[in-house]
Design a protein around this motif. Structure first.
Motif, PDB file in Angstrom:
ATOM      1  N   UNK A   1       5.504  12.217  -9.069  1.00 46.26           N
ATOM      2  CA  UNK A   1       4.791  12.222  -7.800  1.00 46.26           C
ATOM      3  C   UNK A   1       5.687  11.699  -6.697  1.00 46.26           C
ATOM      4  N   UNK A   2       5.304  12.010  -5.476  1.00 48.04           N
ATOM      5  CA  UNK A   2       5.993  11.502  -4.307  1.00 48.04           C
ATOM      6  C   UNK A   2       5.073  10.499  -3.635  1.00 48.04           C
ATOM      7  N   UNK A   3       5.543   9.272  -3.535  1.00 51.45           N
ATOM      8  CA  UNK A   3       4.778   8.229  -2.857  1.00 51.45           C
ATOM      9  C   UNK A   3       5.652   7.609  -1.782  1.00 51.45           C
ATOM     10  N   UNK A   4       4.996   6.956  -0.843  1.00 54.11           N
ATOM     11  CA  UNK A   4       5.725   6.241   0.204  1.00 54.11           C
ATOM     12  C   UNK A   4       4.972   4.965   0.539  1.00 54.11           C
TER      13      UNK A   4
ATOM     14  N   UNK B   1      -0.304  -3.225  -7.032  1.00 54.78           N
ATOM     15  CA  UNK B   1      -0.061  -2.489  -5.787  1.00 54.78           C
ATOM     16  C   UNK B   1      -1.342  -1.714  -5.481  1.00 54.78           C
ATOM     17  N   UNK B   2      -1.423  -1.156  -4.315  1.00 55.84           N
ATOM     18  CA  UNK B   2      -2.517  -0.242  -3.996  1.00 55.84           C
ATOM     19  C   UNK B   2      -1.925   1.151  -3.839  1.00 55.84           C
TER      20      UNK B   2
ATOM     21  N   UNK C   1       0.860  -1.186   0.000  1.00 56.04           N
ATOM     22  CA  UNK C   1       0.000   0.000   0.000  1.00 56.04           C
ATOM     23  C   UNK C   1       0.895   1.234   0.000  1.00 56.04           C
ATOM     24  N   UNK C   2       0.835   1.976  -1.100  1.00 53.81           N
ATOM     25  CA  UNK C   2       1.600   3.210  -1.230  1.00 53.81           C
ATOM     26  C   UNK C   2       0.643   4.383  -1.067  1.00 53.81           C
ATOM     27  N   UNK C   3       1.154   5.468  -0.514  1.00 51.62           N
ATOM     28  CA  UNK C   3       0.357   6.681  -0.325  1.00 51.62           C
ATOM     29  C   UNK C   3       0.908   7.759  -1.243  1.00 51.62           C
TER      30      UNK C   3
END
Length: 194
Positions: free
Chosen positions: A61-64, A122-123, A49-51
């Motif tokens: 984009x910036x994801x984590x 992925x989510x 799960x990425x945000x």
């Protein structure tokens, strides 16, 4: 084409299996379908799960990584989900839950298996829009805990999706990300509900 579901970190899976084996954890969960499941329950289809924190530039984009989600199956269908999170001490069980995103995730995964091309599922969570998408990453061998949505990756909004965004319709990241960015950064006319 079959999806390449990445393996979850072994400690994350262990925490979910431990919680599933704990009568207290299952009994105290707010998931009636898990408490009343007949027969064995299994943790399947681990998805990172990425945000989506922010869009830094057009197409970037910036994801984590926020955790791993496992669909909990009983009698051949998903009845709940389990989330894990990374803590200073390693992977920890977070919660069991049920609701529309469980069935929507299962539906989107089935739908993705029929798409041309090969993807790593992925989510991707977009908290500012209360939105969750199935992120179909084009690099099947990539580290599932890292990376950012590529312009050619697909996003499949899960139901319930925000108004005006069709659930279960695959969109290229290059098409959908600008729409999400615009919506997330709009200034409300009536002010913030805080």
């Amino acid at each position: 084409m079959p999806l390449h579901v990445p393996p979850a970190p072994a400690p994350a899976l262990r925490t979910v299996l431990t919680a599933l084996g704990s009568p207290t954890a299952v009994r105290e969960a707010r998931t009636p379908s898990l408490r009343t499941a007949e027969g064995p329950v299994t943790a399947e289809l681990p998805l990172p799960v990425h945000v989506l924190d922010r869009v830094t530039a057009p197409g970037e984009s910036t994801t984590r990584l926020a955790g791993w989600r496992f669909l909990i199956h009983s009698a051949g269908r998903a009845v709940a989900a389990a989330d894990t999170m990374l803590t200073a001490d390693g992977w920890a069980f977070s919660r069991f839950f049920e609701g529309p995103y469980v069935a929507a995730t299962e539906r989107a995964l089935r739908q993705a298996e029929s798409l041309p091309g090969a993807y790593q599922p992925r989510l991707l969570s977009v908290p500012s829009l209360y939105m969750l998408t199935l992120w179909l990453h084009g690099d099947r061998g990539a580290d599932a805990a890292a990376g950012h949505p590529a312009a050619t990756d697909l996003l499949v909004p899960l139901a319930p999706a925000p108004p005006g965004i069709a659930a279960h319709r695959p969109h290229r990241v290059a098409e959908l990300l600008p729409v999400l960015t615009h919506r997330a950064t709009r200034i409300p006319l009536l002010g913030s509900p805080a």
